[in-house]
Every structure is written in C-alpha cells, then in structure tokens.
Design a protein around this motif. Structure first.
Motif, mmCIF file in Angstrom:
data_model
loop_
_atom_site.group_PDB
_atom_site.id
_atom_site.type_symbol
_atom_site.label_atom_id
_atom_site.label_comp_id
_atom_site.label_asym_id
_atom_site.label_seq_id
_atom_site.Cartn_x
_atom_site.Cartn_y
_atom_site.Cartn_z
ATOM 1 N N HIS A 152 0.816 -1.216 0.000
ATOM 2 C CA HIS A 152 0.000 0.000 0.000
ATOM 3 C C HIS A 152 0.848 1.263 0.000
ATOM 4 N N LEU A 153 2.150 1.109 0.209
ATOM 5 C CA LEU A 153 3.032 2.273 0.326
ATOM 6 C C LEU A 153 3.991 2.424 -0.847
ATOM 7 N N VAL A 154 4.377 1.293 -1.437
ATOM 8 C CA VAL A 154 5.383 1.306 -2.505
ATOM 9 C C VAL A 154 4.810 0.577 -3.722
ATOM 10 N N PRO A 155 4.672 1.249 -4.864
ATOM 11 C CA PRO A 155 4.075 0.600 -6.039
ATOM 12 C C PRO A 155 4.902 -0.554 -6.592
ATOM 13 N N SER A 156 6.248 -0.390 -6.573
ATOM 14 C CA SER A 156 7.080 -1.416 -7.201
ATOM 15 C C SER A 156 8.492 -1.380 -6.637
ATOM 16 N N VAL A 157 9.219 -2.474 -6.891
ATOM 17 C CA VAL A 157 10.640 -2.556 -6.529
ATOM 18 C C VAL A 157 11.407 -3.017 -7.764
ATOM 19 N N ALA A 158 12.691 -3.269 -7.600
ATOM 20 C CA ALA A 158 13.536 -3.638 -8.732
ATOM 21 C C ALA A 158 13.044 -4.902 -9.437
ATOM 22 N N ALA A 159 13.415 -5.032 -10.685
ATOM 23 C CA ALA A 159 12.971 -6.157 -11.506
ATOM 24 C C ALA A 159 13.538 -7.486 -11.015
ATOM 25 N N ILE A 160 12.768 -8.553 -11.253
ATOM 26 C CA ILE A 160 13.222 -9.905 -10.928
ATOM 27 C C ILE A 160 13.393 -10.752 -12.187
ATOM 28 N N GLY A 161 13.119 -10.190 -13.354
ATOM 29 C CA GLY A 161 13.153 -10.957 -14.592
ATOM 30 C C GLY A 161 14.551 -11.206 -15.118
ATOM 31 N N ASN A 162 14.597 -12.115 -16.104
ATOM 32 C CA ASN A 162 15.812 -12.409 -16.869
ATOM 33 C C ASN A 162 16.988 -12.884 -16.021
ATOM 34 N N ASP A 163 16.705 -13.704 -15.007
ATOM 35 C CA ASP A 163 17.777 -14.374 -14.277
ATOM 36 C C ASP A 163 18.195 -15.582 -15.109
ATOM 37 N N ILE A 164 19.090 -15.339 -16.075
ATOM 38 C CA ILE A 164 19.487 -16.325 -17.083
ATOM 39 C C ILE A 164 21.001 -16.299 -17.239
ATOM 40 N N GLU A 165 21.618 -17.457 -17.236
ATOM 41 C CA GLU A 165 23.068 -17.549 -17.403
ATOM 42 C C GLU A 165 23.472 -17.429 -18.873
#
Length: 270
Positions: A152-165
């Motif tokens: 309810h206080l923070v709309p978003s945080v850092a991305a979690i996508g593309n964890d790929i070697e």
C-alpha cells in the motif's frame, strides 16, 4: 520460424500468447512466471509444435503491457486464465500435461489441486502430469513479511526478470516488480500450500543449481507434501529462467517424456 497451420505464432511479438491446435492425443499447457511473458516458453513450445503437439502458452492477465497493469491483476485472475486454457485443452484431448515456470509452476499445482482425480466426464481429458521449472511456493525476498503493509506504500521494486546464465536471452519481463501483484501471489501461494496433499499426478521438478529468484524451500515443500510420485531433475548450468538457459533441452525432454507417458497410459484412452 514459419507459423504452422492452426497456430498463432508471432515471431516479432515474443511476449504474445501462443496457440497451436493439432489432433494430438495429449495437449500441453505452458505457464509463465510473474512479471514475465510467454517468451520464456517460446523456444520449447516451438519444438513441441514441430512434434505435432497441441500447445497453449497464454499471456496471463496484467502481463505483456506495462508493469502498472500487473498491480491491477490478482492470483484469482491468473488462476482463472490458466483454468480457461486447461478447459479448452481438456475438451480437445484425452489428457493434458501442464508445465509452469516460477509462479506458473504454482498455477500448474493450483490446477492439479482443483481437478478431481480421474475426472473423465464426457469428452474431458484429465491432467496426466506436471513439469515444474523452479516453482515458486513463497516469495523469497527480505520483503516477504512486510508485503501486506508495503504493497500500500510502494508501487514497485527492482525487476526480478531475466535471471538467465546463457547470454542474449530475454523472457520479455517487466522492468519493475509490482508489489500489489506480488502480495496477491503470496496469498495464493499460502492457500495452495494447504492443498498440495490433493495432488496425486506424477510431478517432475526441474531445479536450477543457481536461482536468484526462488530458493530451494519450495522444492522441499513439494517433495514433502505432494501425494503423487515426484522426481527431481537438476539443471546445473542454469539460473531461474531455465526454459531459456543452458539446460532448456532437459526441460523439453521432461515435457516430452510426460507427454509420451500420457499418450501411452490407459488413463488417457477414451
């Protein structure tokens, strides 16, 4: 890749949904993770299509546009969308294999937990088995306990996508992680954990050696709680989005094995 007849492959839009209808005995449903897209499954889906397998890779609600849209979507929305695709496949094929990546793995489990074992009413086929790629049964983040308030206080945080070697791969994920959506997923995960005992179908867990999104806790819970046979496949060279990583061929092999076992099973016969 040229789109086979009956498909809606759009190579220039890798995040779009993918549908391929074929008279295969077994249909395959592939579910992507939160903030991700069908692009995570596209190379594997295209290999299955080349086999002549009917495939569905839906774009889950709130995805494929802008990250703000995902904050308006809920676990119920994703579950309903997945169930709709499953119902379509069950109406066309004798059996269905469901595979899911990350949150998609949790949704695959949700579908299996909701489906009565041996439900063969009318022309509907059953879920024969699951292939889960780094399935997420909890939010593995230091923010986990604060999510009910923080959303309810923070709309978003850092991305979690593309964890790929593997270099030069892209699951077409959002550049931010919407917290209201994550909080909704968390509520769905907690409910699902209490119903894992209902799942009796064969399940394969494909688990990466290094995963910066989902820790080993989820796989341990599955091995402890599922009522059906469970097998673990180690993806030693891959990170979280293993469907686009070095071990993607192992994931494809497991889906093909499950598909072929379903086709050979007396349970899949009309």
């Amino acid at each position: 890749m040229t789109a086979p007849p009956g498909s809606t492959i759009a190579a220039e839009r890798p995040a779009s949904a993918l549908t391929f209808d074929a008279p295969s005995e077994v249909g395959v449903l592939l579910l992507h993770g939160i903030t991700g897209s069908p692009a995570a499954w596209r190379p594997i889906a295209e290999q299955l299509i080349a086999d002549g397998t009917a495939v569905r890779v839906p774009l889950l609600p709130g995805h494929g546009t802008v990250w703000q849209d995902l904050n308006a979507a809920t676990w119920a929305d994703w579950r309903t969308a997945a169930a709709r695709e499953l119902a379509d496949l069950r109406g066309r094929h004798s059996a269905v294999v469901v595979a899911g990546l990350s949150m998609g793995g949790a949704l695959a489990l949700e579908l299996a937990a909701a489906a009565p074992a041996g439900d063969r009413e009318g022309a509907l086929g059953e879920i024969f088995g699951l292939v889960l790629v780094n399935p997420a049964l909890r939010v593995d983040s230091p923010l986990r306990t604060a999510l009910p308030l923080l959303q309810h206080l923070v709309p978003s945080v850092a991305a979690i996508g593309n964890d790929i070697e593997l270099p030069d791969q892209d699951e077409v994920a959002y550049p931010r992680t919407p917290l209201r959506a994550i909080a909704s997923m968390q509520r769905g995960q907690r409910s699902l954990l209490q119903r894992l005992w209902r799942i009796t179908v064969p399940t394969v867990i494909c688990q990466s050696g290094t995963d910066n999104v989902v820790g080993p806790w989820s796989a341990r819970q599955l091995r402890a709680r599922l009522a059906g046979p469970v097998r673990t496949v180690s993806l030693r060279r891959s990170r979280h989005v293993a469907t686009l990583d070095y071990d993607a061929s192992l994931v494809l092999t497991e889906i093909r094995r499950m598909r072929d076992a379903a086709a050979d099973s007396p349970r899949s016969r009309p």
